[in-house]
Design a protein around this motif. Structure first.
Motif, short mmCIF file in Angstrom:
data_model
loop_
_atom_site.label_atom_id
_atom_site.label_comp_id
_atom_site.label_asym_id
_atom_site.label_seq_id
_atom_site.Cartn_x
_atom_site.Cartn_y
_atom_site.Cartn_z
N TRP A 31 37.28 97.94 42.89
CA TRP A 31 36.11 98.80 43.11
C TRP A 31 35.59 99.35 41.79
O TRP A 31 36.35 99.82 40.94
CB TRP A 31 36.48 99.95 44.04
CG TRP A 31 36.98 99.53 45.39
CD1 TRP A 31 38.25 99.69 45.88
CD2 TRP A 31 36.23 98.89 46.42
NE1 TRP A 31 38.33 99.18 47.15
CE2 TRP A 31 37.10 98.69 47.51
CE3 TRP A 31 34.91 98.47 46.54
CZ2 TRP A 31 36.71 98.09 48.70
CZ3 TRP A 31 34.50 97.87 47.73
CH2 TRP A 31 35.39 97.69 48.78
N GLY A 32 34.28 99.31 41.62
CA GLY A 32 33.65 99.88 40.44
C GLY A 32 33.80 99.05 39.18
O GLY A 32 33.37 99.48 38.12
N ASP A 33 34.40 97.88 39.31
CA ASP A 33 34.64 97.03 38.14
C ASP A 33 33.42 96.13 37.92
O ASP A 33 33.26 95.09 38.56
CB ASP A 33 35.89 96.18 38.35
CG ASP A 33 36.30 95.42 37.10
OD1 ASP A 33 35.45 95.23 36.21
OD2 ASP A 33 37.48 95.01 37.01
N VAL A 79 21.65 90.70 46.51
CA VAL A 79 22.64 90.70 45.43
C VAL A 79 22.22 89.77 44.31
O VAL A 79 22.29 90.13 43.12
CB VAL A 79 24.02 90.30 45.96
CG1 VAL A 79 25.01 90.13 44.81
CG2 VAL A 79 24.54 91.33 46.93
N LEU A 80 21.76 88.58 44.64
CA LEU A 80 21.43 87.59 43.62
C LEU A 80 20.12 87.90 42.91
O LEU A 80 19.92 87.51 41.77
CB LEU A 80 21.38 86.19 44.24
CG LEU A 80 22.72 85.70 44.84
CD1 LEU A 80 22.57 84.29 45.37
CD2 LEU A 80 23.83 85.76 43.80
N GLN A 81 19.22 88.61 43.60
CA GLN A 81 17.95 88.99 42.97
C GLN A 81 18.07 90.29 42.20
O GLN A 81 17.20 90.63 41.39
CB GLN A 81 16.85 89.11 44.03
CG GLN A 81 16.55 87.85 44.79
CD GLN A 81 16.07 86.72 43.91
OE1 GLN A 81 15.42 86.93 42.88
NE2 GLN A 81 16.40 85.49 44.28
N GLY A 82 19.13 91.07 42.50
CA GLY A 82 19.29 92.36 41.85
C GLY A 82 18.35 93.42 42.36
O GLY A 82 18.11 94.44 41.70
N ARG A 83 17.81 93.19 43.54
CA ARG A 83 16.91 94.15 44.19
C ARG A 83 16.96 93.90 45.69
O ARG A 83 17.43 92.86 46.14
CB ARG A 83 15.48 93.96 43.68
CG ARG A 83 14.95 92.54 43.93
CD ARG A 83 13.48 92.40 43.58
NE ARG A 83 13.03 91.02 43.73
CZ ARG A 83 12.75 90.43 44.89
NH1 ARG A 83 12.88 91.11 46.04
NH2 ARG A 83 12.34 89.17 44.93
N MET A 84 16.47 94.85 46.46
CA MET A 84 16.50 94.68 47.90
C MET A 84 15.50 93.60 48.32
O MET A 84 14.36 93.57 47.85
CB MET A 84 16.17 96.00 48.61
CG MET A 84 17.17 97.11 48.30
SD MET A 84 18.89 96.62 48.54
CE MET A 84 18.90 96.28 50.30
N ALA A 85 15.95 92.69 49.17
CA ALA A 85 15.12 91.58 49.65
C ALA A 85 15.08 91.60 51.17
O ALA A 85 16.00 92.09 51.82
CB ALA A 85 15.67 90.25 49.14
N GLY A 86 14.02 91.04 51.73
CA GLY A 86 13.89 91.06 53.19
C GLY A 86 13.06 89.92 53.72
O GLY A 86 12.24 90.09 54.62
N ASP A 253 27.15 98.66 43.74
CA ASP A 253 28.21 97.83 43.17
C ASP A 253 29.30 97.51 44.19
O ASP A 253 29.80 96.38 44.24
CB ASP A 253 28.84 98.53 41.96
CG ASP A 253 27.94 98.48 40.73
OD1 ASP A 253 26.94 97.75 40.77
OD2 ASP A 253 28.26 99.17 39.75
N ASP A 254 29.69 98.49 45.01
CA ASP A 254 30.77 98.26 45.97
C ASP A 254 30.37 97.23 47.03
O ASP A 254 31.19 96.40 47.45
CB ASP A 254 31.17 99.59 46.65
CG ASP A 254 31.94 100.50 45.70
OD1 ASP A 254 32.42 100.01 44.67
OD2 ASP A 254 32.05 101.70 46.01
N ILE A 255 29.12 97.30 47.48
CA ILE A 255 28.66 96.31 48.46
C ILE A 255 28.47 94.95 47.78
O ILE A 255 28.81 93.91 48.34
CB ILE A 255 27.35 96.78 49.13
CG1 ILE A 255 27.58 98.11 49.85
CG2 ILE A 255 26.85 95.73 50.11
CD1 ILE A 255 26.33 98.67 50.50
N ASP A 256 27.95 94.97 46.55
CA ASP A 256 27.73 93.72 45.82
C ASP A 256 29.02 92.91 45.68
O ASP A 256 29.03 91.69 45.89
CB ASP A 256 27.18 94.01 44.42
CG ASP A 256 25.71 94.39 44.44
OD1 ASP A 256 25.13 94.43 45.53
OD2 ASP A 256 25.16 94.64 43.35
N ILE A 257 30.10 93.58 45.31
CA ILE A 257 31.34 92.84 45.06
C ILE A 257 31.88 92.22 46.34
O ILE A 257 32.46 91.13 46.33
CB ILE A 257 32.40 93.75 44.38
CG1 ILE A 257 33.48 92.88 43.72
CG2 ILE A 257 33.00 94.75 45.36
CD1 ILE A 257 34.38 93.67 42.78
N LEU A 258 31.65 92.88 47.48
CA LEU A 258 32.10 92.32 48.76
C LEU A 258 31.26 91.12 49.16
O LEU A 258 31.79 90.10 49.63
CB LEU A 258 32.03 93.40 49.83
CG LEU A 258 33.01 94.56 49.66
CD1 LEU A 258 32.72 95.67 50.67
CD2 LEU A 258 34.44 94.09 49.81
#
Length: 292
Positions: A31-33, A79-86, A253-258
């Protein structure tokens, strides 16, 4: 409210909601890494299929209506765009299928018309009534690559070889390489026998084709209050693992890593499957061909 998701290699029978935590995590997550996030993101960015015939891995998402298939696609995109997508339209409140057509989503990588070498196929949700939701036979056809993008599912009939949306000569990239079952934790224990049978039929067909399968359990924050309070409790929960973007306006970050961990597992499963096609006997001598 968040959508959460959980990946399994296989399927389990979850009979009760978790309200307690284990003392220790049953999977270690850094976490947080930020370096770990960069490492997983770099793996995804560097990935290229080893099979020269393959344009992209195809991941097919299926499951009961309203389970969060489209939201998972949006989460990976975010996650891959680095912004919220929909881009994949999702409906979090209805128990009827919001997706009506067979739709493939490619995720942009860098400049225009440049995409990651994997794609997600979204389909109409399963429903308990016989004449509602996507038909099992249509899912089987999709797994074999016979369904063209834009095909509008008809609960009353199956795609036929005479339909214009029927792909008579599917290429390797048209076929499904990873099958992901998406189920909501909030409705898991009340799924009808009819829905369970449909899911089982799909699983058996995929097994016959040798397609690797994963399960994603969504809305686990509604099932486990401890996870809703703190996402880092997810691997202390007795059966909950991961979280998915839904209402956030910024990535986390925490959601991204998952999500990256889940995506990496999907890519590995798909790559293994495609690599093994070279060694499988086929009905017609074409190594990319596989049938039920």
């Amino acid at each position: 409210m968040h959508f959460s998701y959980f990946i399994l290699v296989g399927f389990v029978n979850l009979c009760e909601i978790c309200h307690q935590l284990l003392v220790n995590n049953w999977r270690n997550i850094p976490w947080g890494d930020k370096e770990e996030i960069k490492k997983n993101l770099q793996f995804v960015m560097d990935y290229q299929p080893h099979n020269a015939e393959l344009q992209h891995l195809r991941v097919l998402l299926y499951g009961p209506a309203g389970s969060g298939k489209s939201s998972f696609i949006n989460s990976v995109d975010s996650v891959l765009q680095g912004r919220m997508a929909g881009r994949a339209l999702a409906d979090a409140t209805s128990h009827e299928s919001y997706t009506k057509e067979y739709r493939t989503y490619k995720i942009q990588k860098g400049g225009p018309k440049t995409y990651y070498p994997f794609a997600f196929s979204d389909i109409m949700g399963l429903e308990k009534e016989t004449n509602r939701g996507v038909g099992v036979e249509d899912i089987k056809l999709a797994m074999m690559g016979h369904v063209k993008d834009g095909y509008k599912f008809n609960p009353h009939s199956t795609l036929s070889k005479d339909d214009k949306e029927y792909n008579k000569t599917p290429a390797l990239h048209d076929r499904v390489h990873v099958l992901v079952c998406v189920v909501s934790a909030s409705t898991l224990n009340i799924l009808s026998a009819e829905s369970m049978k449909k899911m089982r039929d799909v699983r058996l067909a995929a097994s016959d084709m040798g397609i690797p399968q994963l399960a994603i359990l969504t809305k686990i924050d509604e099932a486990c209050p401890e996870v809703k309070t703190d996402i880092r409790n997810v691997y202390k929960s007795k059966y909950l693992k991961q979280q998915n973007y839904h209402s956030e306006i910024d990535t986390d970050d925490d959601i991204d890593i998952l999500i990256l961990s889940a995506l990496r597992q999907i890519i590995n499963f798909g790559e293994d499957f495609v690599s093994n096609l070279d060694f499988r006997p086929t009905c017609c001598g074409i190594k990319s061909c596989f049938t039920v």
